[in-house]
Write a protein that holds these residues in place. Structure first.
Motif, PDB file in Angstrom:
ATOM      1  N   VAL A  28       1.055  -1.155   0.080  1.00  0.00           N
ATOM      2  CA  VAL A  28      -0.081  -0.041   0.475  1.00  0.00           C
ATOM      3  C   VAL A  28       0.964   0.982  -0.105  1.00  0.00           C
ATOM      4  CG1 VAL A  28      -1.785   1.358   1.456  1.00  0.00           C
ATOM      5  CG2 VAL A  28      -1.953  -1.453   1.567  1.00  0.00           C
ATOM      6  N   PRO A  29       0.882   1.392  -1.420  1.00  0.00           N
ATOM      7  CA  PRO A  29       2.519   2.732  -0.891  1.00  0.00           C
ATOM      8  C   PRO A  29       1.125   4.096  -0.768  1.00  0.00           C
ATOM      9  CG  PRO A  29       0.959   2.920  -3.374  1.00  0.00           C
ATOM     10  CD  PRO A  29       0.605   1.567  -2.714  1.00  0.00           C
ATOM     11  N   PHE A  30       2.219   5.318  -0.260  1.00  0.00           N
ATOM     12  CA  PHE A  30       1.661   6.970   0.083  1.00  0.00           C
ATOM     13  C   PHE A  30       2.611   8.094  -0.600  1.00  0.00           C
ATOM     14  CE2 PHE A  30       4.557   5.848   3.453  1.00  0.00           C
ATOM     15  CZ  PHE A  30       5.187   6.776   4.099  1.00  0.00           C
ATOM     16  N   SER A  31       1.948   8.771  -0.920  1.00  0.00           N
ATOM     17  CA  SER A  31       3.054  10.271  -1.795  1.00  0.00           C
ATOM     18  C   SER A  31       2.643  11.089  -1.811  1.00  0.00           C
ATOM     19  CB  SER A  31       3.013   8.917  -3.103  1.00  0.00           C
ATOM     20  OG  SER A  31       3.915  10.324  -4.319  1.00  0.00           O
ATOM     21  N   THR A  32       3.517  11.924  -2.488  1.00  0.00           N
ATOM     22  CA  THR A  32       2.659  12.952  -1.959  1.00  0.00           C
ATOM     23  C   THR A  32       3.261  15.139  -3.261  1.00  0.00           C
ATOM     24  OG1 THR A  32       5.356  14.138  -1.038  1.00  0.00           O
ATOM     25  CG2 THR A  32       3.307  14.487   0.581  1.00  0.00           C
ATOM     26  N   SER A  33       3.883  12.942  -3.338  1.00  0.00           N
ATOM     27  CA  SER A  33       4.266  13.683  -5.284  1.00  0.00           C
ATOM     28  C   SER A  33       3.793  12.995  -6.522  1.00  0.00           C
ATOM     29  CB  SER A  33       6.289  13.505  -5.652  1.00  0.00           C
ATOM     30  OG  SER A  33       6.126  12.173  -5.419  1.00  0.00           O
ATOM     31  N   GLU A  34       2.854  12.001  -6.009  1.00  0.00           N
ATOM     32  CA  GLU A  34       2.325  11.052  -7.318  1.00  0.00           C
ATOM     33  C   GLU A  34       0.969  10.815  -6.629  1.00  0.00           C
ATOM     34  OE1 GLU A  34       3.768   7.681  -9.171  1.00  0.00           O
ATOM     35  OE2 GLU A  34       5.305   8.231  -7.108  1.00  0.00           O
TER      36      GLU A  34
END
Length: 450
Positions: A241-247
């Motif tokens: 389960v990913p998290f990202s502020t850029s995509e």
């Protein structure tokens, strides 16, 4: 706590005390092991060893005699801070004695599911955020692990209605075998503790141990702002389960200043109770864990909106006459202070900085401090910090200590401003540790408010 038989009548050596060693020794005794504790601190200066001796545990203090390992131990449980090239540890491994850390014991007896949080930065904040979300939802999230509550102590009273929210260091994760959290979080991976691990690759490998025993029914939450996390995602049996502020990712992400989980809006980024882009990442990791655990958006938003930070880690103290105070005494290097400043409008900030002189200049900090309202500078490194302030064109005042600096910063501020203690230096020139330094800032704030 599960009643297990695998340690009954087995000779176990606990190497190194501190809180985790003491807790491990007591748990092993409860599980029927024949325990010997070996600690380097002399017995007469060692209250933990004295207490264990009174409880019937054999203690050997003041040195680490190699010949102790001739006593046919079947297991060593070592303090995480003790390196693997320590002669006692190396000899144990040479003799074929398994060497574990106490979080492995906690896992083996835990009735409660485990959420494990590791990473280079943000572990403590993310761990605390996750526990708060659980507790505010009516579920019981018990802080444990590297956050100051030994897992092998907490687990003894935890039930299957609790969740162990466990902060894990690379040192702890090097000594696990069967350990398997239901949800694992890796906040980020930066080159750190290389002196202990030998290389960044070995450090990453230690962190990655967190998911060794996970299956597709378990979840690993990874920071997709980093290419290394994307590479690691290909090397696990767990559900990623990913998290990202850029995509935009198939998990938690930031889009147009709004935090989402799988296209479902949760809250605005500027509603998070603590500032800084790093805290947006911490919040996204928390959202991922909360949603995987069935916690409502309302509880998530309420918790993160009122989150005041962890003590000494960009901790919001409150206001005096409209001036906000933030205690970031844990910022003992330039990178940490850069992250702290990223959450503020520099024109309203008076920054308190300086401390132990390690011989480095502060040129890297110059772009981040440009536009500050002022700086209050103290400590051995003051001449170097002053040079950075002058290069950035920031007015500055010199102070004698943190109490003096806090008063001066407040006098320089008006309603709507921020006083930020984020020293970019270790504390040891003036204070025993960063906690004592932060406590002086808190005490001065309370005096100003009172």
């Amino acid at each position: 706590m599960k009643s297990i038989k695998q340690f009954e009548n087995k000779k176990v050596l606990v190497l190194g005390l501190a809180r985790s060693g003491e807790a491990a020794a007591r748990l092993l005794v409860k599980l029927g092991a024949i325990v010997t504790v070996n600690d380097g601190k002399p017995f007469d200066e060692n209250p933990a060893a004295q207490a264990l001796l009174e409880e019937g545990v054999k203690v050997v203090c003041g040195s680490h005699p190699i010949e102790l390992l001739d006593e046919n131990f079947e297991l060593m449980v070592k303090n995480p801070g003790i390196r693997y090239d320590n002669p006692m540890v190396a000899k144990a491994l040479e003799k074929g004695i398994p060497v574990l850390t106490e979080v492995e014991l906690a896992y083996l007896v835990s009735d409660a599911p485990i959420i494990g949080i590791t990473g280079s930065n943000g572990k403590t904040t993310t761990t605390t955020m996750i526990a708060d979300v659980f507790n505010n939802s009516g579920k019981s999230g018990l802080l444990s692990g590297n956050i100051g509550f030994p897992a092998s102590e907490v687990v003894q009273t935890a039930t299957d209605k609790d969740v162990l929210v466990m902060e894990l260091s690379s040192f702890q994760l090097m000594g696990v075998d069967q350990f398997c959290p239901h949800i694992a979080v890796i906040t980020n991976l930066m080159p750190t503790h290389i002196d202990y691990h030998g290389s960044f690759e070995e450090y990453v490998a230690a962190k990655w141990n967190i998911q060794n025993k996970m299956t597709a029914e378990d979840f690993v939450v990874l920071n997709y702002n980093q290419d290394i996390s994307k590479e690691l995602s290909e090397k696990t049996n767990a559900t990623v389960v990913p998290f990202s502020t850029s995509e935009k990712v198939d998990g938690a992400y930031l889009d147009n200043n709004v935090l989402y989980f799988k296209e479902e809006a949760i809250m605005a980024a500027d509603e998070i109770g603590v500032p800084g882009t790093h805290n947006v990442e911490n919040a996204l990791a928390t959202i991922a864990v909360a949603k995987l655990s069935g916690i409502s958006n309302t509880v998530i938003k309420e918790t993160l909106s009122h989150f005041g930070g962890v003590k000494h880690r960009l901790q919001s103290l409150g206001e005096v006459n409209g001036v906000k105070f933030y205690n970031d005494s844990k910022s003992t290097n330039i990178l940490a202070t850069q992250k702290a400043l990223s959450g503020f409008d520099n024109s309203k900030v008076t920054l308190i900085a300086g401390g132990l002189d390690r011989g480095n200049e502060f040129d890297e900090l110059v772009p981040d401090i440009q536009g500050l309202k002022a700086m209050v500078i103290l400590g051995e490194s003051a001449p170097r910090v002053i040079r950075a302030a002058e290069k950035a064109g920031v007015p500055y005042i010199e102070a004698e200590d943190v109490a003096d600096a806090t008063r001066l910063a407040f006098e320089n501020s008006t309603a709507g401003d921020v006083v930020l203690l984020s020293p970019a230096n270790a504390s040891w020139d003036m204070y025993k540790n960063f906690e004592v330094r932060g406590d002086e800032f808190i005490a001065t704030f309370e005096a100003l408010r009172g």
